[in-house]
Scaffold this motif. Structure first.
Motif, mmCIF file in Angstrom:
data_model
loop_
_atom_site.group_PDB
_atom_site.id
_atom_site.type_symbol
_atom_site.label_atom_id
_atom_site.label_comp_id
_atom_site.label_asym_id
_atom_site.label_seq_id
_atom_site.Cartn_x
_atom_site.Cartn_y
_atom_site.Cartn_z
ATOM 1 N N LYS A 103 0.828 -1.208 0.000
ATOM 2 C CA LYS A 103 0.000 0.000 0.000
ATOM 3 C C LYS A 103 0.861 1.256 0.000
ATOM 4 O O LYS A 103 0.555 2.234 -0.679
ATOM 5 C CB LYS A 103 -0.930 0.006 1.229
ATOM 6 C CG LYS A 103 -2.134 -0.907 1.105
ATOM 7 C CD LYS A 103 -3.001 -0.799 2.343
ATOM 8 C CE LYS A 103 -4.279 -1.606 2.169
ATOM 9 N NZ LYS A 103 -5.206 -0.962 1.240
ATOM 10 N N ILE A 104 1.946 1.228 0.753
ATOM 11 C CA ILE A 104 2.838 2.383 0.809
ATOM 12 C C ILE A 104 3.503 2.616 -0.544
ATOM 13 O O ILE A 104 3.555 3.740 -1.044
ATOM 14 C CB ILE A 104 3.893 2.201 1.916
ATOM 15 C CG1 ILE A 104 3.217 2.255 3.297
ATOM 16 C CG2 ILE A 104 4.978 3.273 1.814
ATOM 17 C CD1 ILE A 104 4.134 1.936 4.445
ATOM 18 N N ARG A 105 4.003 1.526 -1.168
ATOM 19 C CA ARG A 105 4.650 1.666 -2.473
ATOM 20 C C ARG A 105 3.675 2.190 -3.518
ATOM 21 O O ARG A 105 4.038 3.015 -4.359
ATOM 22 C CB ARG A 105 5.229 0.318 -2.924
ATOM 23 C CG ARG A 105 6.507 -0.095 -2.220
ATOM 24 C CD ARG A 105 7.201 -1.210 -2.984
ATOM 25 N NE ARG A 105 6.349 -2.388 -3.087
ATOM 26 C CZ ARG A 105 6.337 -3.396 -2.216
ATOM 27 N NH1 ARG A 105 7.131 -3.349 -1.158
ATOM 28 N NH2 ARG A 105 5.554 -4.438 -2.394
ATOM 29 N N ARG A 106 2.443 1.702 -3.494
ATOM 30 C CA ARG A 106 1.456 2.120 -4.485
ATOM 31 C C ARG A 106 1.034 3.575 -4.317
ATOM 32 O O ARG A 106 0.474 4.172 -5.219
ATOM 33 C CB ARG A 106 0.214 1.228 -4.401
ATOM 34 C CG ARG A 106 0.433 -0.159 -4.986
ATOM 35 C CD ARG A 106 -0.815 -1.021 -4.885
ATOM 36 N NE ARG A 106 -0.682 -2.250 -5.666
ATOM 37 C CZ ARG A 106 -1.626 -3.182 -5.757
ATOM 38 N NH1 ARG A 106 -2.767 -3.004 -5.108
ATOM 39 N NH2 ARG A 106 -1.432 -4.259 -6.492
ATOM 40 N N SER A 107 1.332 4.162 -3.161
ATOM 41 C CA SER A 107 0.933 5.548 -2.919
ATOM 42 C C SER A 107 1.808 6.550 -3.639
ATOM 43 O O SER A 107 1.471 7.722 -3.735
ATOM 44 C CB SER A 107 0.962 5.839 -1.412
ATOM 45 O OG SER A 107 0.036 5.041 -0.727
ATOM 46 N N PHE A 145 -5.028 3.676 -8.703
ATOM 47 C CA PHE A 145 -6.400 3.285 -9.041
ATOM 48 C C PHE A 145 -6.344 2.091 -9.992
ATOM 49 O O PHE A 145 -6.274 2.259 -11.205
ATOM 50 C CB PHE A 145 -7.137 4.459 -9.683
ATOM 51 C CG PHE A 145 -7.050 5.728 -8.889
ATOM 52 C CD1 PHE A 145 -7.671 5.841 -7.661
ATOM 53 C CD2 PHE A 145 -6.311 6.807 -9.355
ATOM 54 C CE1 PHE A 145 -7.578 7.016 -6.916
ATOM 55 C CE2 PHE A 145 -6.220 7.982 -8.630
ATOM 56 C CZ PHE A 145 -6.849 8.087 -7.394
ATOM 57 N N ILE A 146 -6.352 0.899 -9.425
ATOM 58 C CA ILE A 146 -6.171 -0.316 -10.216
ATOM 59 C C ILE A 146 -7.516 -1.001 -10.427
ATOM 60 O O ILE A 146 -8.312 -1.163 -9.486
ATOM 61 C CB ILE A 146 -5.202 -1.291 -9.522
ATOM 62 C CG1 ILE A 146 -3.831 -0.629 -9.347
ATOM 63 C CG2 ILE A 146 -5.064 -2.577 -10.319
ATOM 64 C CD1 ILE A 146 -2.833 -1.485 -8.599
ATOM 65 N N THR A 201 -4.305 10.946 -3.525
ATOM 66 C CA THR A 201 -4.208 9.531 -3.186
ATOM 67 C C THR A 201 -5.328 9.058 -2.269
ATOM 68 O O THR A 201 -5.514 7.865 -2.086
ATOM 69 C CB THR A 201 -2.854 9.263 -2.511
ATOM 70 O OG1 THR A 201 -2.617 10.274 -1.541
ATOM 71 C CG2 THR A 201 -1.740 9.273 -3.533
ATOM 72 N N MET A 202 -6.081 9.991 -1.689
ATOM 73 C CA MET A 202 -7.238 9.644 -0.859
ATOM 74 C C MET A 202 -8.521 9.606 -1.683
ATOM 75 O O MET A 202 -9.571 9.233 -1.178
ATOM 76 C CB MET A 202 -7.418 10.700 0.238
ATOM 77 C CG MET A 202 -6.257 10.888 1.164
ATOM 78 S SD MET A 202 -6.557 12.342 2.194
ATOM 79 C CE MET A 202 -5.188 12.238 3.342
ATOM 80 N N ALA A 203 -8.432 9.992 -2.936
ATOM 81 C CA ALA A 203 -9.621 10.332 -3.708
ATOM 82 C C ALA A 203 -10.347 9.128 -4.291
ATOM 83 O O ALA A 203 -9.778 8.059 -4.514
ATOM 84 C CB ALA A 203 -9.245 11.294 -4.835
ATOM 85 N N VAL A 204 -11.637 9.356 -4.570
ATOM 86 C CA VAL A 204 -12.433 8.436 -5.374
ATOM 87 C C VAL A 204 -12.315 8.913 -6.824
ATOM 88 O O VAL A 204 -12.603 10.069 -7.118
ATOM 89 C CB VAL A 204 -13.911 8.458 -4.937
ATOM 90 C CG1 VAL A 204 -14.755 7.564 -5.847
ATOM 91 C CG2 VAL A 204 -14.037 8.033 -3.479
#
Length: 422
Positions: free
Chosen positions: A25-29, A277-278, A166-169
């Motif tokens: 999760k950290i890397r994907r941020s 966003f995968i 990074t928090m977004a929808v």
């Protein structure tokens, strides 16, 4: 409980996750990260009292806070982008949104009264209204903005939390990374992994030359996609050999996260990680199949245009050669197939008259002279591997400027790019 920042993404409670899942999760941020943390003493007290840590996180979040929305707006020919920004009186760098009813912005997920946080990769907190107006004029036919409703913005501010993309929808983003789930067939997964270099000097791991009917094609893989992850592990710091080892050690099943060249450019320009966003490729394939079936029922006379798909043809030389000639035209695309012999190896392998030759034995030949292409064919001896595309599809591809390679001919001659069949 306090909010801590590292690199400046999503607040998360990691108690139910493994260490590797938290690291992923950290890397994907990417370059933005926001952590909700407890200090050691508070954590020990909460655990000793049997408190629900998820409940603590919910209490910290509050009831009225909604996530921001990352909206991609495409200009409408009549109403334009359908959005304007008005400075909020007495608040520097704060702009409220006004919309054209039914316009492009509203359709993209922006709501009346939203506050603008971020535009095309830049925070607006330090911008004047005139500077924001200049940005709008330069945006062209597309704009990507981060917005949030006023009440939620107040909640974030009270909690001293940043509002980050990074928090977004996501809403209407034109490109998304996809996770493809491949199950190996008798001939493997049916694609090539090739290391390629772009003009800037950066090197990417590119998925190439999908075999017809292969596991890769069934999973929805597209020629030229960039590989981002193997089984959830980022390949950014891995060598070609290490990636190949991970795929082969996966056995009969592997999950690959990919994105198109244009998609990678889109997120790079916004300063965001393409892994934020995968989509699940299996779900997308099911949706596409459902839509295609529905469209076929409504318009049975229309056929799907498959001319833009590349085809991989493997040939073995017969008594009279490979059963086709190669030709070129100064006015048309590069080298193409001509004089295809009926029943010969070329026709049996699926070649068609007029097919444009894109690769010979794994080497791109789109910019090469006819004589050089013929030499490559002869160099292969009795076996020949071609990547081709119908001429009409090739012309369409070039009109949309979709790159089929990133390596110039001179670079390809100088550097030995690693290629593996998987």
């Amino acid at each position: 409980m306090e909010t801590g920042f590292w690199k400046s993404t999503t607040a998360m409670l990691a108690m139910s996750l493994t260490m590797s899942q938290v690291a992923r999760k950290i890397r994907r941020s990417g370059q933005q990260l926001c952590l909700l943390v407890l200090d050691g003493e508070q954590y020990e007290q909460a655990v000793s009292r049997g408190q629900d840590l998820r409940g603590l996180a919910r209490d910290h979040k509050g009831e009225g806070r909604k996530p921001p929305r990352l909206c991609h707006i495409t200009r409408d020919r009549v109403s334009g982008l359908g959005i304007n920004f008005t400075p909020v009186k007495g608040e520097k760098g704060c702009f409220s949104v006004s919309l054209v009813p039914g316009g492009a912005a509203e359709k993209a997920g922006v709501c009346k009264g939203d506050h603008l946080v971020w535009m095309n990769g830049a925070a607006v907190s330090d911008l004047t209204h005139s500077a924001l107006s200049r940005m709008m004029k330069k945006c062209g036919d597309h704009i990507t903005i981060l917005v949030i409703d006023g009440e939620s913005e107040k909640n974030y501010t009270q909690q001293r939390m940043p509002i980050l993309p990074t928090m977004a929808v996501p809403h209407d983003l034109p490109y998304r990374a996809r996770t493809l789930h491949l199950v190996s067939g008798p001939e493997g997964f049916g694609f090539l992994l090739r290391q390629e270099k772009v003009p800037s000097g950066r090197t990417f791991h590119v998925l190439r030359r999908l075999n017809i009917g292969s596991a890769a094609e069934r999973a929805g893989m597209q020629d030229g996609e960039r590989l981002l992850e193997v089984n959830g592990e980022s390949v950014e710091s891995l060598t070609h050999e290490e990636i190949v080892d991970r795929v082969r050690l996966s056995g009969q099943q592997v999950s690959l996260t990919t994105i198109t060249f244009q998609g990678l450019e889109f997120y790079t320009q916004l300063g965001l990680s393409p892994l934020l966003f995968i989509e699940d490729g299996t779900d997308e394939r099911e949706k596409e199949s459902s839509v295609s079936a529905s469209a076929a029922e409504q318009s049975p006379q229309k056929e799907v245009d498959g001319s833009c798909k590349t085809r991989h043809c493997s040939l073995q030389k017969g008594p009279l050669g490979f059963g086709f000639n190669l030709d070129c035209s100064p006015q048309g695309p590069g080298t193409f197939v001509s004089q295809l012999a009926f029943g010969g190896p070329g026709q049996s392998a699926g070649l068609l008259d007029g097919d444009v030759v894109m690769e010979v034995n794994g080497q791109n030949v789109e910019g090469k002279h006819l004589e050089d292409v013929i030499m490559l064919v002869e160099k292969g001896g009795h076996f020949l591997s071609l990547q081709v595309m119908e001429k009409t599809g090739y012309n369409k591809l070039k009109q949309t400027e979709t790159p089929t390679r990133d390596v110039s001919d001179s670079e390809q001659e100088e550097d030995k790019y690693e290629i593996s069949s998987l």
